[in-house]
Design a protein around this motif. Structure first.
Motif, PDB file in Angstrom:
ATOM      1  N   ASN A 128       2.959  12.817  10.158  1.00  0.00           N
ATOM      2  CA  ASN A 128       3.608  12.146   8.975  1.00  0.00           C
ATOM      3  C   ASN A 128       4.056  10.723   9.714  1.00  0.00           C
ATOM      4  OD1 ASN A 128       7.171  12.726   9.798  1.00  0.00           O
ATOM      5  ND2 ASN A 128       5.481  14.196  10.625  1.00  0.00           N
ATOM      6  N   VAL A 129       4.116   9.760   8.916  1.00  0.00           N
ATOM      7  CA  VAL A 129       3.729   8.330   9.142  1.00  0.00           C
ATOM      8  C   VAL A 129       5.001   7.551   8.547  1.00  0.00           C
ATOM      9  CG1 VAL A 129       2.158   7.928   7.347  1.00  0.00           C
ATOM     10  CG2 VAL A 129       2.143   6.324   9.439  1.00  0.00           C
ATOM     11  N   VAL A 130       5.489   6.245   9.342  1.00  0.00           N
ATOM     12  CA  VAL A 130       6.335   5.603   8.795  1.00  0.00           C
ATOM     13  C   VAL A 130       5.984   4.132   9.105  1.00  0.00           C
ATOM     14  CG1 VAL A 130       8.315   6.892   8.721  1.00  0.00           C
ATOM     15  CG2 VAL A 130       7.900   5.448  10.795  1.00  0.00           C
ATOM     16  N   PRO A 131       6.426   3.048   8.364  1.00  0.00           N
ATOM     17  CA  PRO A 131       5.852   1.697   8.873  1.00  0.00           C
ATOM     18  C   PRO A 131       6.976   0.996   9.464  1.00  0.00           C
ATOM     19  CG  PRO A 131       6.659   1.691   6.429  1.00  0.00           C
ATOM     20  CD  PRO A 131       6.626   3.251   7.043  1.00  0.00           C
ATOM     21  N   LEU A 132       6.539   0.349  10.451  1.00  0.00           N
ATOM     22  CA  LEU A 132       7.473  -0.645  11.339  1.00  0.00           C
ATOM     23  C   LEU A 132       7.723  -1.978  10.612  1.00  0.00           C
ATOM     24  CD1 LEU A 132       6.383   0.283  14.868  1.00  0.00           C
ATOM     25  CD2 LEU A 132       7.962   1.504  13.372  1.00  0.00           C
ATOM     26  N   ALA A 133       8.827  -2.717  10.889  1.00  0.00           N
ATOM     27  CA  ALA A 133       9.384  -3.887  10.452  1.00  0.00           C
ATOM     28  C   ALA A 133       8.110  -4.933  10.410  1.00  0.00           C
ATOM     29  CB  ALA A 133      10.729  -4.311  11.051  1.00  0.00           C
ATOM     30  N   ASN A 134       7.391  -4.854  11.442  1.00  0.00           N
ATOM     31  CA  ASN A 134       6.465  -5.870  11.897  1.00  0.00           C
ATOM     32  C   ASN A 134       4.995  -5.509  11.328  1.00  0.00           C
ATOM     33  OD1 ASN A 134       5.539  -3.649  13.547  1.00  0.00           O
ATOM     34  ND2 ASN A 134       5.424  -4.844  15.603  1.00  0.00           N
ATOM     35  N   GLY A 135       5.113  -4.458  10.547  1.00  0.00           N
ATOM     36  CA  GLY A 135       3.688  -4.207   9.772  1.00  0.00           C
ATOM     37  C   GLY A 135       2.768  -3.103  10.456  1.00  0.00           C
ATOM     38  N   ARG A 177      -7.576   3.323  -6.822  1.00  0.00           N
ATOM     39  CA  ARG A 177      -8.272   3.380  -5.487  1.00  0.00           C
ATOM     40  C   ARG A 177      -7.706   4.332  -4.318  1.00  0.00           C
ATOM     41  NH1 ARG A 177      -8.886  -1.936  -7.451  1.00  0.00           N
ATOM     42  NH2 ARG A 177      -7.085  -2.444  -6.058  1.00  0.00           N
ATOM     43  N   TRP A 178      -8.405   5.024  -3.825  1.00  0.00           N
ATOM     44  CA  TRP A 178      -8.058   5.824  -2.600  1.00  0.00           C
ATOM     45  C   TRP A 178      -9.081   5.817  -1.435  1.00  0.00           C
ATOM     46  CZ3 TRP A 178      -3.102   7.788  -2.346  1.00  0.00           C
ATOM     47  CH2 TRP A 178      -2.773   7.964  -3.687  1.00  0.00           C
ATOM     48  N   SER A 179      -8.615   5.616  -0.182  1.00  0.00           N
ATOM     49  CA  SER A 179      -9.377   5.765   1.103  1.00  0.00           C
ATOM     50  C   SER A 179      -8.680   6.301   2.282  1.00  0.00           C
ATOM     51  CB  SER A 179      -9.913   4.197   1.507  1.00  0.00           C
ATOM     52  OG  SER A 179      -8.778   3.378   1.665  1.00  0.00           O
ATOM     53  N   LEU A 180      -9.484   6.717   3.377  1.00  0.00           N
ATOM     54  CA  LEU A 180      -8.943   7.479   4.416  1.00  0.00           C
ATOM     55  C   LEU A 180      -9.063   6.553   5.521  1.00  0.00           C
ATOM     56  CD1 LEU A 180     -10.894  10.741   3.829  1.00  0.00           C
ATOM     57  CD2 LEU A 180      -8.457  10.422   3.833  1.00  0.00           C
ATOM     58  N   SER A 232      -3.638   3.811  -0.810  1.00  0.00           N
ATOM     59  CA  SER A 232      -4.146   3.218  -2.046  1.00  0.00           C
ATOM     60  C   SER A 232      -3.463   1.935  -2.138  1.00  0.00           C
ATOM     61  CB  SER A 232      -3.695   4.129  -3.147  1.00  0.00           C
ATOM     62  OG  SER A 232      -3.922   3.450  -4.425  1.00  0.00           O
ATOM     63  N   ASP A 233      -4.100   0.979  -2.637  1.00  0.00           N
ATOM     64  CA  ASP A 233      -3.578  -0.387  -2.778  1.00  0.00           C
ATOM     65  C   ASP A 233      -3.133  -0.491  -4.257  1.00  0.00           C
ATOM     66  OD1 ASP A 233      -5.796  -0.842  -3.865  1.00  0.00           O
ATOM     67  OD2 ASP A 233      -6.728  -2.297  -2.847  1.00  0.00           O
ATOM     68  N   ASN A 234      -3.371   0.231  -5.247  1.00  0.00           N
ATOM     69  CA  ASN A 234      -2.867  -0.063  -6.685  1.00  0.00           C
ATOM     70  C   ASN A 234      -2.322   1.031  -7.226  1.00  0.00           C
ATOM     71  OD1 ASN A 234      -5.191   1.674  -6.977  1.00  0.00           O
ATOM     72  ND2 ASN A 234      -6.307   0.389  -8.529  1.00  0.00           N
ATOM     73  N   VAL A 235      -2.064   2.243  -6.608  1.00  0.00           N
ATOM     74  CA  VAL A 235      -1.311   3.449  -7.237  1.00  0.00           C
ATOM     75  C   VAL A 235      -0.052   3.095  -7.591  1.00  0.00           C
ATOM     76  CG1 VAL A 235      -0.279   4.308  -5.252  1.00  0.00           C
ATOM     77  CG2 VAL A 235      -0.969   6.092  -7.366  1.00  0.00           C
ATOM     78  N   LEU A 236       0.627   1.957  -7.273  1.00  0.00           N
ATOM     79  CA  LEU A 236       1.914   1.586  -7.697  1.00  0.00           C
ATOM     80  C   LEU A 236       2.055   0.945  -9.098  1.00  0.00           C
ATOM     81  CD1 LEU A 236       3.634   0.541  -4.392  1.00  0.00           C
ATOM     82  CD2 LEU A 236       3.698   2.611  -5.512  1.00  0.00           C
ATOM     83  N   ARG A 261       0.825  -1.256  -0.025  1.00  0.00           N
ATOM     84  CA  ARG A 261       0.099   0.135  -0.030  1.00  0.00           C
ATOM     85  C   ARG A 261       0.947   1.268   0.015  1.00  0.00           C
ATOM     86  NH1 ARG A 261      -3.287   0.277   5.418  1.00  0.00           N
ATOM     87  NH2 ARG A 261      -1.368  -0.418   6.090  1.00  0.00           N
ATOM     88  N   VAL A 262       0.462   2.333  -0.541  1.00  0.00           N
ATOM     89  CA  VAL A 262       1.015   3.570  -0.434  1.00  0.00           C
ATOM     90  C   VAL A 262       0.162   4.387   0.621  1.00  0.00           C
ATOM     91  CG1 VAL A 262       1.083   5.920  -1.634  1.00  0.00           C
ATOM     92  CG2 VAL A 262       1.959   3.771  -2.688  1.00  0.00           C
TER      93      VAL A 262
END
Length: 343
Positions: free
Chosen positions: A187-194, A163-166, A150-154, A127-128
């Motif tokens: 602002n947001v970042v992902p962690l290694a565990n998801g 597709r975009w959602s909030l 978005s699960d498909n913008v890439l 996801r983006v």
């Protein structure tokens, strides 16, 4: 900032920031205000940009409770894309932003939406994601954090099929009610565990943070940011606390290491960098080191971004009159950093 003719542009450097191309309009200066643009580079080479756009040409009345009549934090969340590395740009599109409770309380009862974002999109689990701040009152009151996903913008080339959602779910954004009206620049970042980690600025002298353990649908109760769980507080004025996850899975945090409650040049000068590592689902931060300062103490730099390229680290920043590229030492260790400035 906030003046007439404010618009978003691109420029290209082929020598790592020493020189730059003439500015390329993404939106023209002659159009409605366009502001606060952030980019997304996809694996296929397409570049997307997301920005505020006063598409309805809203004229801000002279509200008795504010001194500003700026129109750069209202309107549409617009986007365009480029398939030639930023040289030309597509027609304009618009992100969906259904009305929420925070909108209904503003001076236009939600008919005009107030928001802006500084968060460059990240990829997490295919996801983006990128965060932004919605506002409940003009000019910058009652802020709360939201995240576009978005699960498909890439991979999707047809703009109509993206597709975009909030997030989060439930109709309310990220906000610590104990920490005052001013909460913004999430602002947001992902962690290694998801999991996800979000940090944002307030006007109380400390940044605010929250974790999501379910992909952004729900979040922990916002709390003042600390160096480690239960540890000392990180200090930051009303200035952008920017967060990055590096390619090796560590984290970098740009902040100002002082607890002046308000914004302004002295509060933003000097900028500091702390290194972070993930332990048991939490980020633990090193002691910070100065990374950027301005000779004029009234003109501190802020709004940074990180670029990693062939083992080198570059940070951009601006004092709102000049933008500069700082190259960080390639031997960067957590808590140890130096830089040299490139014109």
């Amino acid at each position: 900032e906030g003046a007439g003719g404010q618009h978003v542009v691109a420029t290209i450097s082929s020598d790592q920031g020493r020189t730059w191309s003439p500015l390329i309009d993404i939106e023209p200066a002659s159009g409605p205000s366009a502001s606060w643009v952030v980019p997304l580079l996809t694996p296929g080479g397409r570049v997307y940009v997301f920005y505020n756009y006063n598409g309805d040409r809203v004229e801000v009345p002279q509200f008795p409770h504010v001194k500003h009549r700026r129109d750069d934090t209202l309107g549409w969340y617009a986007w365009k894309y480029s398939d030639d590395h930023g040289r030309t740009w597509s027609e304009r599109h618009r992100l969906p932003m259904p009305m929420a409770d925070v909108d209904r309380g503003n001076e236009w009862q939600g008919k005009v939406q107030l928001f802006w974002g500084i968060d460059k999109p990240v990829v997490a689990g295919g996801r983006v994601l990128f965060g932004f701040s919605r506002l409940g009152g003009f000019f910058q009151e009652r802020g709360e954090g939201w995240i576009y996903q978005s699960d498909n913008v890439l991979t999707e080339r047809d703009p109509a099929k993206i597709r975009w959602s909030l997030l989060p779910e439930g109709g309310r954004g990220l906000r610590g009610h104990a920490f005052g009206s001013i909460q913004e620049e999430h602002n947001v970042v992902p962690l290694a565990n998801g999991d996800l980690f979000c940090i944002w600025r307030g006007e109380i002298g400390y940044p605010i943070q929250a974790y999501s353990r379910d992909g952004g649908r729900t979040w922990t109760e916002p709390a003042l940011a600390t160096y480690s769980p239960g540890g000392r507080r990180l200090k930051n004025p009303r200035a952008c606390p920017m967060l990055w996850r590096t390619q090796d899975g560590r984290f970098l945090f740009w902040f100002h290491h002082n607890s002046f409650p308000r914004t302004g040049g002295p509060a933003r000068n000097v900028a500091w960098l702390a290194g972070g590592i993930e332990r048991d689902g939490f980020i633990q931060w090193s002691q910070p080191e100065p990374i950027c300062y301005q000779p004029d103490r009234r003109r501190g730099a802020s709004y940074p971004d990180l670029i990693e390229w062939q083992g080198r680290y570059f940070i951009s920043a601006t004092n709102k009159q000049e933008a500069r590229i700082l190259e960080v030492d390639a031997a960067l260790q957590i808590g140890r950093a130096s830089y040299r400035e490139r014109v």
